[in-house]
Scaffold this motif. Structure first.
Motif, mmCIF file in Angstrom:
data_model
loop_
_atom_site.group_PDB
_atom_site.id
_atom_site.type_symbol
_atom_site.label_atom_id
_atom_site.label_comp_id
_atom_site.label_asym_id
_atom_site.label_seq_id
_atom_site.Cartn_x
_atom_site.Cartn_y
_atom_site.Cartn_z
ATOM 1 N N ILE A 91 0.822 -1.208 0.000
ATOM 2 C CA ILE A 91 0.000 0.000 0.000
ATOM 3 C C ILE A 91 0.859 1.263 0.000
ATOM 4 O O ILE A 91 0.436 2.314 -0.486
ATOM 5 C CB ILE A 91 -0.954 -0.002 1.208
ATOM 6 N N ALA A 92 2.067 1.159 0.530
ATOM 7 C CA ALA A 92 2.938 2.321 0.622
ATOM 8 C C ALA A 92 3.199 2.945 -0.746
ATOM 9 O O ALA A 92 3.331 4.166 -0.863
ATOM 10 C CB ALA A 92 4.265 1.941 1.276
ATOM 11 N N TRP A 93 3.266 2.126 -1.789
ATOM 12 C CA TRP A 93 3.509 2.662 -3.129
ATOM 13 C C TRP A 93 2.335 3.514 -3.606
ATOM 14 O O TRP A 93 2.518 4.509 -4.305
ATOM 15 C CB TRP A 93 3.776 1.532 -4.111
ATOM 16 N N ILE A 94 1.125 3.110 -3.246
ATOM 17 C CA ILE A 94 -0.055 3.899 -3.612
ATOM 18 C C ILE A 94 0.003 5.257 -2.924
ATOM 19 O O ILE A 94 -0.228 6.297 -3.542
ATOM 20 C CB ILE A 94 -1.351 3.166 -3.214
ATOM 21 N N VAL A 95 0.326 5.249 -1.641
ATOM 22 C CA VAL A 95 0.384 6.487 -0.865
ATOM 23 C C VAL A 95 1.477 7.407 -1.405
ATOM 24 O O VAL A 95 1.267 8.617 -1.562
ATOM 25 C CB VAL A 95 0.622 6.179 0.626
ATOM 26 N N LEU A 96 2.637 6.847 -1.699
ATOM 27 C CA LEU A 96 3.740 7.650 -2.216
ATOM 28 C C LEU A 96 3.394 8.275 -3.563
ATOM 29 O O LEU A 96 3.687 9.451 -3.812
ATOM 30 C CB LEU A 96 5.002 6.786 -2.338
ATOM 31 N N ALA A 97 2.793 7.492 -4.446
ATOM 32 C CA ALA A 97 2.410 8.012 -5.760
ATOM 33 C C ALA A 97 1.378 9.128 -5.619
ATOM 34 O O ALA A 97 1.459 10.162 -6.293
ATOM 35 C CB ALA A 97 1.855 6.888 -6.630
ATOM 36 N N TYR A 98 0.424 8.933 -4.723
ATOM 37 C CA TYR A 98 -0.618 9.943 -4.497
ATOM 38 C C TYR A 98 -0.031 11.228 -3.922
ATOM 39 O O TYR A 98 -0.328 12.337 -4.388
ATOM 40 C CB TYR A 98 -1.678 9.369 -3.558
ATOM 41 N N LEU A 99 0.833 11.093 -2.917
ATOM 42 C CA LEU A 99 1.441 12.272 -2.306
ATOM 43 C C LEU A 99 2.329 13.020 -3.292
ATOM 44 O O LEU A 99 2.395 14.260 -3.267
ATOM 45 C CB LEU A 99 2.254 11.867 -1.072
ATOM 46 N N PHE A 100 3.006 12.294 -4.161
ATOM 47 C CA PHE A 100 3.829 12.946 -5.184
ATOM 48 C C PHE A 100 2.962 13.813 -6.095
ATOM 49 O O PHE A 100 3.307 14.956 -6.402
ATOM 50 C CB PHE A 100 4.573 11.901 -6.008
ATOM 51 N N MET A 101 1.815 13.269 -6.516
ATOM 52 C CA MET A 101 0.911 14.030 -7.368
ATOM 53 C C MET A 101 0.392 15.274 -6.652
ATOM 54 O O MET A 101 0.286 16.351 -7.242
ATOM 55 C CB MET A 101 -0.253 13.147 -7.826
ATOM 56 N N VAL A 102 0.077 15.130 -5.364
ATOM 57 C CA VAL A 102 -0.443 16.259 -4.591
ATOM 58 C C VAL A 102 0.611 17.353 -4.454
ATOM 59 O O VAL A 102 0.310 18.547 -4.583
ATOM 60 C CB VAL A 102 -0.916 15.789 -3.199
ATOM 61 N N VAL A 103 1.852 16.956 -4.205
ATOM 62 C CA VAL A 103 2.932 17.936 -4.052
ATOM 63 C C VAL A 103 3.139 18.720 -5.344
ATOM 64 O O VAL A 103 3.243 19.956 -5.340
ATOM 65 C CB VAL A 103 4.243 17.238 -3.634
#
Length: 267
Positions: free
Chosen positions: A71-83
């Protein structure tokens, strides 16, 4: 998946033939720009080259993430997009102090809340193949809406600062004194999203729907997904837009409930 596998690379290169061939239409645009002396030929070349490179890289990244069960990869990808979205929206409203952080926090709030509801209601399973593309659509729309909201709110307050100051002098809070400007900025920012929802399918077929149909899905299945997409875009964009107005107030007013003139005098 092993990216070093020769069959993978052969399939990838064969698949890139059509995108490369499609650059012919860019050549047409370049020719027209040259003939009309628009002077944007190199900008076009840079834009298409950058898009080609970015999409190619993200294709490999998504291929890797989709094969993972963490799940960490999903969170990281999402946070990258938000940043990235927060920074981009903040640049649109560059005269708003801490605009990047305000935009990022607003986008995070709107998209995460919307995604949480979709997952809880079992509209989408919490797997990378669904969550990442859906998050990208929401973040992209929330980015545009948030940037416009912040920029328009500052512009309206600058133009109508006399009216705001009168309201403040009469005892109004910053929220009460700016209620009309806030409404106007939110409505203007959301107008394109709402207009798109009103005309979806009548003027053009949206990307998600078109992709499904071209991928072999039935039109009815594509319509069902597109309805979900339109709903989530409206929800995420509305929350992000309204949230950004609340977060902007500390930057627009002093602790004594006075307008922060330095914010409005900046060019």
């Amino acid at each position: 998946m092993e990216f070093s596998n020769s069959s993978f690379w052969l399939e990838f290169l064969q698949g890139m033939l059509k995108p490369v061939a499609a650059t012919a239409v860019v050549a047409m645009a370049l020719a027209l720009s040259f003939v009309q002396r628009l002077g944007i030929e190199w900008e076009m070349v840079y834009a298409i080259a950058r898009a080609f490179l970015q999409l190619s890289i993200i294709g490999f990244v998504l291929e890797f993430i989709f094969t993972q069960r963490n799940i960490a990869w999903i969170v990281l990808a999402y946070l990258f997009m938000v940043v990235v979205a927060g920074y981009t929206a903040g640049q649109r409203a560059k005269h708003v102090p801490h605009g990047n952080y305000i935009a990022g926090a607003s986008i995070l709030a709107g998209t995460s809340l919307t995604m949480l509801l979709l997952v809880v209601l079992n509209v989408f399973p919490f797997v990378p193949r669904y969550i990442i593309p859906v998050s990208g659509m929401m973040v992209g729309n929330a980015m545009t809406v948030t940037g416009v909201t912040m920029k328009k709110l500052r512009e309206d307050l600058k133009i109508q600062k006399d009216l705001v100051e009168v309201a403040l002098a009469l005892g109004a809070t910053p929220r009460q004194a700016t209620v009309q400007q806030v409404k106007r900025s939110v409505i203007i920012a959301l107008s394109p999203v709402l207009d798109n929802a009103k005309t979806v399918g009548l003027i053009s077929l949206p990307g998600a729907m078109t992709g499904l149909i071209m991928g072999g899905a039935s039109p009815l299945e594509a319509v069902q997904l597109q309805i979900v997409v339109m709903n989530m875009l409206i929800g995420a964009s509305t929350v992000s837009s309204i949230m950004s107005t609340y977060l902007c107030w500390p930057a627009f007013f002093t602790k004594a409930y006075q307008l922060e003139y330095e914010v409005f005098n900046a060019d």
